[in-house]
Motif scaffolding. Structure first.
Motif, PDB file in Angstrom:
ATOM      1  N   ILE A 162       0.853  -1.176   0.000  1.00  0.00           N
ATOM      2  CA  ILE A 162       0.000   0.000   0.000  1.00  0.00           C
ATOM      3  C   ILE A 162       0.899   1.240   0.000  1.00  0.00           C
ATOM      4  O   ILE A 162       1.790   1.361   0.837  1.00  0.00           O
ATOM      5  CB  ILE A 162      -0.912   0.034   1.248  1.00  0.00           C
ATOM      6  CG1 ILE A 162      -1.825  -1.190   1.281  1.00  0.00           C
ATOM      7  CG2 ILE A 162      -1.742   1.312   1.277  1.00  0.00           C
ATOM      8  CD1 ILE A 162      -2.606  -1.333   2.571  1.00  0.00           C
ATOM      9  N   PHE A 163       0.662   2.127  -0.961  1.00  0.00           N
ATOM     10  CA  PHE A 163       1.378   3.400  -0.985  1.00  0.00           C
ATOM     11  C   PHE A 163       0.589   4.410  -0.172  1.00  0.00           C
ATOM     12  O   PHE A 163      -0.599   4.604  -0.384  1.00  0.00           O
ATOM     13  CB  PHE A 163       1.576   3.902  -2.419  1.00  0.00           C
ATOM     14  CG  PHE A 163       2.700   3.214  -3.118  1.00  0.00           C
ATOM     15  CD1 PHE A 163       3.997   3.677  -2.986  1.00  0.00           C
ATOM     16  CD2 PHE A 163       2.473   2.091  -3.894  1.00  0.00           C
ATOM     17  CE1 PHE A 163       5.044   3.041  -3.620  1.00  0.00           C
ATOM     18  CE2 PHE A 163       3.513   1.447  -4.531  1.00  0.00           C
ATOM     19  CZ  PHE A 163       4.808   1.921  -4.394  1.00  0.00           C
ATOM     20  N   LEU A 164       1.273   5.054   0.762  1.00  0.00           N
ATOM     21  CA  LEU A 164       0.636   6.022   1.649  1.00  0.00           C
ATOM     22  C   LEU A 164       0.965   7.445   1.206  1.00  0.00           C
ATOM     23  O   LEU A 164       2.036   7.708   0.677  1.00  0.00           O
ATOM     24  CB  LEU A 164       1.128   5.805   3.085  1.00  0.00           C
ATOM     25  CG  LEU A 164       0.957   4.394   3.644  1.00  0.00           C
ATOM     26  CD1 LEU A 164       1.651   4.279   4.991  1.00  0.00           C
ATOM     27  CD2 LEU A 164      -0.520   4.056   3.770  1.00  0.00           C
ATOM     28  N   ASN A 165       0.040   8.347   1.426  1.00  0.00           N
ATOM     29  CA  ASN A 165       0.213   9.781   1.183  1.00  0.00           C
ATOM     30  C   ASN A 165       0.237  10.171  -0.295  1.00  0.00           C
ATOM     31  O   ASN A 165       0.782  11.211  -0.645  1.00  0.00           O
ATOM     32  CB  ASN A 165       1.468  10.325   1.880  1.00  0.00           C
ATOM     33  CG  ASN A 165       1.455  10.081   3.363  1.00  0.00           C
ATOM     34  OD1 ASN A 165       0.403  10.128   3.984  1.00  0.00           O
ATOM     35  ND2 ASN A 165       2.600   9.803   3.931  1.00  0.00           N
ATOM     36  N   ILE A 166      -0.355   9.375  -1.171  1.00  0.00           N
ATOM     37  CA  ILE A 166      -0.477   9.762  -2.580  1.00  0.00           C
ATOM     38  C   ILE A 166      -1.792  10.515  -2.737  1.00  0.00           C
ATOM     39  O   ILE A 166      -2.841  10.025  -2.329  1.00  0.00           O
ATOM     40  CB  ILE A 166      -0.451   8.535  -3.517  1.00  0.00           C
ATOM     41  CG1 ILE A 166       0.921   7.905  -3.491  1.00  0.00           C
ATOM     42  CG2 ILE A 166      -0.825   8.930  -4.926  1.00  0.00           C
ATOM     43  CD1 ILE A 166       1.087   6.734  -4.433  1.00  0.00           C
ATOM     44  N   ASN A 167      -1.720  11.699  -3.321  1.00  0.00           N
ATOM     45  CA  ASN A 167      -2.937  12.484  -3.508  1.00  0.00           C
ATOM     46  C   ASN A 167      -3.290  12.607  -4.992  1.00  0.00           C
ATOM     47  O   ASN A 167      -2.631  12.018  -5.850  1.00  0.00           O
ATOM     48  CB  ASN A 167      -2.811  13.868  -2.836  1.00  0.00           C
ATOM     49  CG  ASN A 167      -1.750  14.727  -3.467  1.00  0.00           C
ATOM     50  OD1 ASN A 167      -1.483  14.661  -4.664  1.00  0.00           O
ATOM     51  ND2 ASN A 167      -1.126  15.565  -2.658  1.00  0.00           N
ATOM     52  N   LYS A 168      -4.309  13.371  -5.267  1.00  0.00           N
ATOM     53  CA  LYS A 168      -4.820  13.543  -6.632  1.00  0.00           C
ATOM     54  C   LYS A 168      -3.739  14.094  -7.567  1.00  0.00           C
ATOM     55  O   LYS A 168      -3.600  13.633  -8.703  1.00  0.00           O
ATOM     56  CB  LYS A 168      -6.026  14.483  -6.588  1.00  0.00           C
ATOM     57  CG  LYS A 168      -6.626  14.806  -7.927  1.00  0.00           C
ATOM     58  CD  LYS A 168      -7.739  15.832  -7.769  1.00  0.00           C
ATOM     59  CE  LYS A 168      -8.090  16.400  -9.115  1.00  0.00           C
ATOM     60  NZ  LYS A 168      -8.838  17.635  -9.016  1.00  0.00           N
ATOM     61  N   ASN A 169      -2.971  15.071  -7.123  1.00  0.00           N
ATOM     62  CA  ASN A 169      -1.926  15.661  -7.960  1.00  0.00           C
ATOM     63  C   ASN A 169      -0.838  14.656  -8.318  1.00  0.00           C
ATOM     64  O   ASN A 169      -0.338  14.647  -9.441  1.00  0.00           O
ATOM     65  CB  ASN A 169      -1.304  16.877  -7.275  1.00  0.00           C
ATOM     66  CG  ASN A 169      -2.270  18.014  -7.156  1.00  0.00           C
ATOM     67  OD1 ASN A 169      -3.004  18.312  -8.088  1.00  0.00           O
ATOM     68  ND2 ASN A 169      -2.301  18.650  -5.997  1.00  0.00           N
ATOM     69  N   HIS A 170      -0.469  13.812  -7.371  1.00  0.00           N
ATOM     70  CA  HIS A 170       0.515  12.773  -7.648  1.00  0.00           C
ATOM     71  C   HIS A 170      -0.001  11.841  -8.749  1.00  0.00           C
ATOM     72  O   HIS A 170       0.698  11.554  -9.718  1.00  0.00           O
ATOM     73  CB  HIS A 170       0.802  11.927  -6.401  1.00  0.00           C
ATOM     74  CG  HIS A 170       1.474  12.668  -5.300  1.00  0.00           C
ATOM     75  ND1 HIS A 170       0.887  12.816  -4.067  1.00  0.00           N
ATOM     76  CD2 HIS A 170       2.671  13.294  -5.227  1.00  0.00           C
ATOM     77  CE1 HIS A 170       1.700  13.486  -3.281  1.00  0.00           C
ATOM     78  NE2 HIS A 170       2.792  13.797  -3.959  1.00  0.00           N
ATOM     79  N   ARG A 171      -1.235  11.381  -8.563  1.00  0.00           N
ATOM     80  CA  ARG A 171      -1.813  10.430  -9.521  1.00  0.00           C
ATOM     81  C   ARG A 171      -1.969  11.036 -10.918  1.00  0.00           C
ATOM     82  O   ARG A 171      -1.710  10.372 -11.911  1.00  0.00           O
ATOM     83  CB  ARG A 171      -3.154   9.922  -9.017  1.00  0.00           C
ATOM     84  CG  ARG A 171      -3.005   9.087  -7.758  1.00  0.00           C
ATOM     85  CD  ARG A 171      -4.133   8.104  -7.579  1.00  0.00           C
ATOM     86  NE  ARG A 171      -4.018   7.423  -6.319  1.00  0.00           N
ATOM     87  CZ  ARG A 171      -3.240   6.368  -6.101  1.00  0.00           C
ATOM     88  NH1 ARG A 171      -2.498   5.899  -7.062  1.00  0.00           N
ATOM     89  NH2 ARG A 171      -3.196   5.789  -4.928  1.00  0.00           N
TER      90      ARG A 171
END
Length: 84
Positions: free
Chosen positions: A58-67
């Motif tokens: 599980i990758f933690l702390n990925i937000n919309k901008n990262h994706r």
């Protein structure tokens, strides 16, 4: 060689943002189309991989901008940060 890779990635990010008419937030959260590679690296700092068992990541702390940026860069980048 490091500067060449850094420069090539920065060029690709800026090119994709402009071609797709997308933006990326700068340090003041202002949408821009020409982020520096240094800023993008800093923006991705803090993402952690949590390994649970043998096949559960599980990758933690990925937000919309990262994706969105990963999607613009292509499936190789997206698959690296996928949770499979």
């Amino acid at each position: 060689v490091c500067l060449m890779v850094y420069s090539a990635l920065e060029y690709r990010i800026r090119k994709e943002l402009k071609e797709k008419n997308e933006t990326f937030p700068d340090q003041k959260n202002t949408p821009i189309q020409n982020p520096s590679c240094r800023w993008v690296f800093q923006f991705f700092k803090g993402i952690h991989l949590l390994v649970i068992g043998k096949n559960n990541n599980i990758f933690l702390n990925i937000n919309k901008n990262h994706r969105e940026l990963l999607k613009l860069l292509g499936s190789n980048y997206e698959s690296f940060y996928s949770t499979s």
